[in-house]
Design a protein around this motif. Structure first.
Motif, short mmCIF file in Angstrom:
data_model
loop_
_atom_site.label_atom_id
_atom_site.label_comp_id
_atom_site.label_asym_id
_atom_site.label_seq_id
_atom_site.Cartn_x
_atom_site.Cartn_y
_atom_site.Cartn_z
N PHE A 1 -20.22 -30.62 -5.96
CA PHE A 1 -21.24 -29.73 -6.53
C PHE A 1 -22.55 -29.85 -5.77
O PHE A 1 -23.30 -28.88 -5.67
CB PHE A 1 -21.45 -30.05 -8.01
N HIS B 1 -22.17 -27.76 -2.58
CA HIS B 1 -22.00 -26.31 -2.79
C HIS B 1 -22.87 -25.89 -3.97
O HIS B 1 -22.38 -25.56 -5.05
CB HIS B 1 -20.52 -25.98 -3.05
N LYS B 2 -24.18 -25.95 -3.77
CA LYS B 2 -25.11 -25.64 -4.87
C LYS B 2 -25.02 -24.18 -5.29
O LYS B 2 -25.01 -23.85 -6.48
CB LYS B 2 -26.54 -25.97 -4.46
N VAL B 3 -24.96 -23.26 -4.32
CA VAL B 3 -24.92 -21.83 -4.66
C VAL B 3 -23.65 -21.51 -5.44
O VAL B 3 -23.68 -20.82 -6.47
CB VAL B 3 -25.01 -20.97 -3.39
N THR C 1 -21.92 -23.56 -7.21
CA THR C 1 -22.00 -24.21 -8.52
C THR C 1 -22.81 -23.35 -9.50
O THR C 1 -22.42 -23.16 -10.65
CB THR C 1 -22.63 -25.59 -8.37
N VAL C 2 -23.96 -22.83 -9.03
CA VAL C 2 -24.78 -21.97 -9.90
C VAL C 2 -24.02 -20.72 -10.29
O VAL C 2 -24.03 -20.28 -11.45
CB VAL C 2 -26.10 -21.61 -9.19
N PHE C 3 -23.31 -20.11 -9.32
CA PHE C 3 -22.55 -18.90 -9.63
C PHE C 3 -21.46 -19.17 -10.68
O PHE C 3 -21.27 -18.41 -11.62
CB PHE C 3 -21.93 -18.35 -8.35
N ALA D 1 -21.46 -21.51 -12.91
CA ALA D 1 -22.09 -21.77 -14.22
C ALA D 1 -22.47 -20.48 -14.92
O ALA D 1 -22.26 -20.31 -16.13
CB ALA D 1 -23.30 -22.67 -14.03
N ILE D 2 -23.04 -19.53 -14.15
CA ILE D 2 -23.41 -18.24 -14.75
C ILE D 2 -22.17 -17.49 -15.22
O ILE D 2 -22.14 -16.89 -16.30
CB ILE D 2 -24.21 -17.41 -13.73
#
Length: 253
Positions: free
Chosen positions: A55, A58-60, A62-64, A66-67
């Motif tokens: 995570f 691959h922050k982007v 991970t955020v996607f 989560a949304i």
């Protein structure tokens, strides 16, 4: 006991013999001299960088994710919350409706006469008093087919034909109100809308339909002039106490 017996010598601890000149073999799980321990870097070697988690790398993504998960949870909750079970009252009402339905087994048999349509409200005609705002109107007569208004010196010819509408206007309000012919409308049998010809009304002399103030309780006898096509048949009037009022309808046919 005789004294010439040798006294007992104390026992000496056994000490293993040391063999000089030969290296001792390393014990089990012990490194050789100069060999690094397991997990330690060799001399001159940089220690490996700590490996970050999936995570963190691959922050982007991970955020996607989560949304997307939040949207799915909200959608599922909305769909589940919108479904309400049938209440006993609704079920009972449905049962009563089914019993009253003549097409079901529990209802009465035979054809039922269709409900009669509600009668249309009759539109007032000539001689009927109607109101809009502060004015009460009574259309007393309609003169179609007039070719000219005024006299030989001061007059005007119709483009098609003049229709003269005689109307009594009474102020039923509590303040003065201006009667203006330009606020009135005529509709013919084809549904076409015609506006009043205020200029032609001036040549009548006694039209009393051009910006005429009427005090509360007073009445005037006015004539509203319409210039319509020669083949037009007057069907109805829409009378207003002002330009922005809702209006009231009078049938002419």
């Amino acid at each position: 006991m005789s004294n010439d017996q040798n006294p007992q010598q104390p026992h000496q601890a056994y000490a293993p013999q040391q063999h000089t000149g030969q290296p001792h073999p390393p014990q089990q799980n012990q490194p050789y001299p100069g060999q690094p321990y397991a997990g330690q870097p060799y001399p001159g070697q940089q220690p490996p960088a700590p490996r970050r988690s999936f995570f963190a790398r691959h922050k982007v993504l991970t955020v996607f994710l989560a949304i997307l998960a939040l949207v799915l949870v909200v959608s599922i909750g909305s769909s589940l919350g919108g479904e309400t079970p049938d209440t006993p009252d609704a079920a009972g009402s449905a049962g009563v409706a089914d019993a009253a339905d003549p097409g079901t087994d529990g209802g009465t048999t035979g054809d039922q006469a269709p409900a009669a349509p509600a009668p249309e409200e009759a539109v007032p005609g000539l001689g009927a008093a109607v109101r809009d705002g502060k004015f009460e109107f009574t259309v007393t007569a309609v003169e179609p087919g007039v070719a000219r208004v005024g006299d030989d010196l001061l007059g005007v010819d119709a483009q098609g034909q003049f229709v003269l509408v005689h109307v009594t206007v009474t102020n039923v309000g509590d303040a003065a109100q201006m009667f203006d012919a330009s606020s009135q409308k005529l509709f013919d049998a084809q549904g076409r809308e015609h506006s009043a010809d205020s200029t032609a009304g001036i040549y009548l002399g006694d039209a009393n339909s051009f910006l005429n103030d009427i005090n509360p309780g007073n009445s005037i006898q006015g004539v509203v002039v319409f210039d319509v096509p020669a083949d037009a048949v007057p069907a109805s009037l829409e009378l207003h106490d002002s330009f922005l009022s809702g209006g009231t309808t009078v049938a002419l046919g």
